[in-house]
Scaffold this motif. Structure first.
Motif, short mmCIF file in Angstrom:
data_model
loop_
_atom_site.label_atom_id
_atom_site.label_comp_id
_atom_site.label_asym_id
_atom_site.label_seq_id
_atom_site.Cartn_x
_atom_site.Cartn_y
_atom_site.Cartn_z
N PHE A 90 56.80 24.11 24.41
CA PHE A 90 57.37 25.45 24.49
C PHE A 90 57.92 25.81 25.88
N GLY A 91 57.77 24.90 26.83
CA GLY A 91 58.34 25.14 28.15
C GLY A 91 57.66 26.26 28.93
N MET A 92 56.38 26.46 28.67
CA MET A 92 55.64 27.53 29.37
C MET A 92 54.63 26.91 30.33
N ALA A 93 54.75 27.21 31.59
CA ALA A 93 53.82 26.71 32.60
C ALA A 93 52.74 27.76 32.87
N PRO A 94 51.55 27.34 33.28
CA PRO A 94 50.53 28.32 33.62
C PRO A 94 50.86 29.05 34.92
N THR A 95 50.39 30.26 35.05
CA THR A 95 50.49 30.98 36.31
C THR A 95 49.65 30.24 37.35
N SER A 96 50.16 30.09 38.56
CA SER A 96 49.39 29.40 39.60
C SER A 96 48.12 30.17 39.90
N MET A 97 47.09 29.46 40.33
CA MET A 97 45.82 30.12 40.63
C MET A 97 45.97 31.14 41.74
N ASP A 98 46.78 30.84 42.75
CA ASP A 98 46.97 31.81 43.83
C ASP A 98 47.58 33.11 43.31
N GLU A 99 48.61 32.99 42.48
CA GLU A 99 49.25 34.20 41.94
C GLU A 99 48.29 34.95 41.03
N ALA A 100 47.54 34.21 40.20
CA ALA A 100 46.61 34.85 39.28
C ALA A 100 45.45 35.53 40.03
N LEU A 101 44.93 34.85 41.04
CA LEU A 101 43.83 35.44 41.81
C LEU A 101 44.30 36.64 42.62
N ALA A 102 45.53 36.60 43.13
CA ALA A 102 46.06 37.74 43.88
C ALA A 102 46.19 38.96 42.97
N ALA A 103 46.67 38.76 41.74
CA ALA A 103 46.79 39.87 40.80
C ALA A 103 45.42 40.40 40.40
N THR A 104 44.48 39.48 40.21
CA THR A 104 43.11 39.89 39.87
C THR A 104 42.49 40.70 41.01
N LEU A 105 42.69 40.22 42.22
CA LEU A 105 42.17 40.91 43.40
C LEU A 105 42.77 42.31 43.53
N ALA A 106 44.08 42.43 43.35
CA ALA A 106 44.73 43.74 43.44
C ALA A 106 44.19 44.70 42.39
N TRP A 107 43.98 44.19 41.18
CA TRP A 107 43.45 45.04 40.10
C TRP A 107 42.05 45.52 40.45
N TRP A 108 41.21 44.64 40.95
CA TRP A 108 39.85 45.03 41.28
C TRP A 108 39.80 46.01 42.45
N ARG A 109 40.63 45.79 43.44
CA ARG A 109 40.64 46.73 44.57
C ARG A 109 41.05 48.11 44.14
N ASP A 110 42.02 48.19 43.26
CA ASP A 110 42.45 49.49 42.74
C ASP A 110 41.33 50.13 41.93
N ARG A 111 40.66 49.33 41.09
CA ARG A 111 39.57 49.85 40.26
C ARG A 111 38.41 50.35 41.13
N LEU A 112 38.04 49.57 42.14
CA LEU A 112 36.94 49.96 43.00
C LEU A 112 37.28 51.18 43.83
N ALA A 113 38.53 51.29 44.28
CA ALA A 113 38.95 52.46 45.07
C ALA A 113 38.93 53.72 44.20
N THR A 114 39.32 53.58 42.94
CA THR A 114 39.33 54.74 42.03
C THR A 114 37.91 55.21 41.75
N ALA A 115 36.98 54.26 41.65
CA ALA A 115 35.60 54.60 41.34
C ALA A 115 34.86 55.17 42.53
N ALA A 116 35.36 54.90 43.73
CA ALA A 116 34.66 55.36 44.96
C ALA A 116 34.72 56.87 45.14
#
Length: 312
Positions: free
Chosen positions: A286-312
């Motif tokens: 299908f010509g679909m490559a996985p998202t690189s771990m760096d890109e995936a971890l950066a997006a995960t990190l950004a999501w968690w920082r936003d979530r933790l800041a909202t909860a603070a």
């Protein structure tokens, strides 16, 4: 544009709904609570109620099984849900796309491929094998069109307590606290990024080459839990407090009061030796490559920082 019915509004089902809605499709997202993202039709219904699902699925191009029963209730909950979804696909003609997992193979001797024999080592894994075999038999009999898409342990934005890289992992590292890992943190392990799971499901539902077999979600090269922690901390610009082993006796003791922790015993093999997925077939077809771990971890990190800041 077509109509797509997604059953299950959890971490995968909601992302599938959002992805399809962004492509202009008509979406019906079905869950017990009737919850889900904005911009899609949300319906509260029981996935084991085939009459309700058939009504909702009339005229649909595809129906997606993204249901996620509590792990300790698989034996009770999965059979009626699987029967209902299979009956719905047969009654409506909608292509049936199943979100599967790797439990069906049992302990691997090398990188797992879709052609590996199905050798479940627990009753719960056996339930998932029977679900797939029943659906595949219906496909081979010409009653339905079906495919199953299997990924390894999920991580990414929206992944919380059911993810080994979720709320017991990222927040602790950001707070400078070591992670307690239920296994050997030095073993190579495949981690599947949830947005890639959603993309793979949608691809399988909209490409006729997918029908009649199982596929593995495009997944980045394996990394140990310790390597994931090191890379995430480097991306976050914080010191790495490390990943420590949670003693097996402690996990077993905790399992006597926590059904979820108790069930970890069935899949312990996945975390004490290499657990690696090969997704070559899906990627080349299908010509679909996985998202690189760096890109995936950066997006995960950004999501968690936003979530933790909202909860603070």
């Amino acid at each position: 544009m077509g109509k797509h019915v997604i059953v299950g509004a959890g971490q995968v089902g909601s992302q599938v709904a959002t992805l399809l809605a962004g492509q202009g499709h008509e979406i019906v997202l079905v869950s017990r609570s009737g919850s889900g993202p904005a911009g899609v039709e949300k319906v509260a219904a029981d996935a084991s109620d085939s009459a309700a699902l058939i009504r909702l699925t009339r005229g649909a191009d595809a129906i997606y099984n993204c249901v996620n029963p509590l792990y300790h209730r698989w034996m009770q909950d999965w059979p009626p849900i699987a029967d209902s979804l299979l009956a719905t696909a047969e009654a409506t003609g909608a292509g049936y796309v199943i979100l599967g997992n790797l439990y069906v193979y049992g302990p691997p001797s090398g990188p797992m491929r879709e052609s590996d024999p199905l050798r479940p080592t627990s009753e719960k894994a056996g339930v998932r094998v029977r679900m797939w075999q029943d659906a595949l038999a219906a496909h081979e009999a010409g009653r339905i069109r079906v495919t199953e898409v299997r990924g390894s342990d999920y991580f990414g934005p929206g992944c919380l307590d059911q993810s080994h890289l979720g709320d017991r992992f990222v927040p602790r590292l950001l707070a400078g606290k070591p992670v307690r890992f239920a296994g050997d943190p030095a073993q190579p392990h495949s981690w599947t990024y949830v947005p890639d799971v959603a993309r793979a499901l949608v691809t399988a539902a909209t490409d006729d080459r997918s029908w009649g077999r199982a596929w593995h979600v495009p997944t980045a090269p394996a990394m140990s839990a310790r390597e994931v922690a090191e890379r995430l901390c480097a991306l976050a610009g914080v010191p790495d407090p490390g990943v420590k082993v949670m003693p097996h006796w402690l996990i077993r003791a905790a399992g006597t009061v926590s059904p979820m922790l108790g069930e970890l015993e069935h899949v312990r093999y996945q975390f004490v030796s290499p657990f690696v997925i090969d997704s070559t077939d899906f990627q080349s077809t299908f010509g679909m490559a996985p998202t690189s771990m760096d890109e995936a971890l950066a997006a995960t990190l950004a999501w968690w920082r936003d979530r933790l800041a909202t909860a603070a």
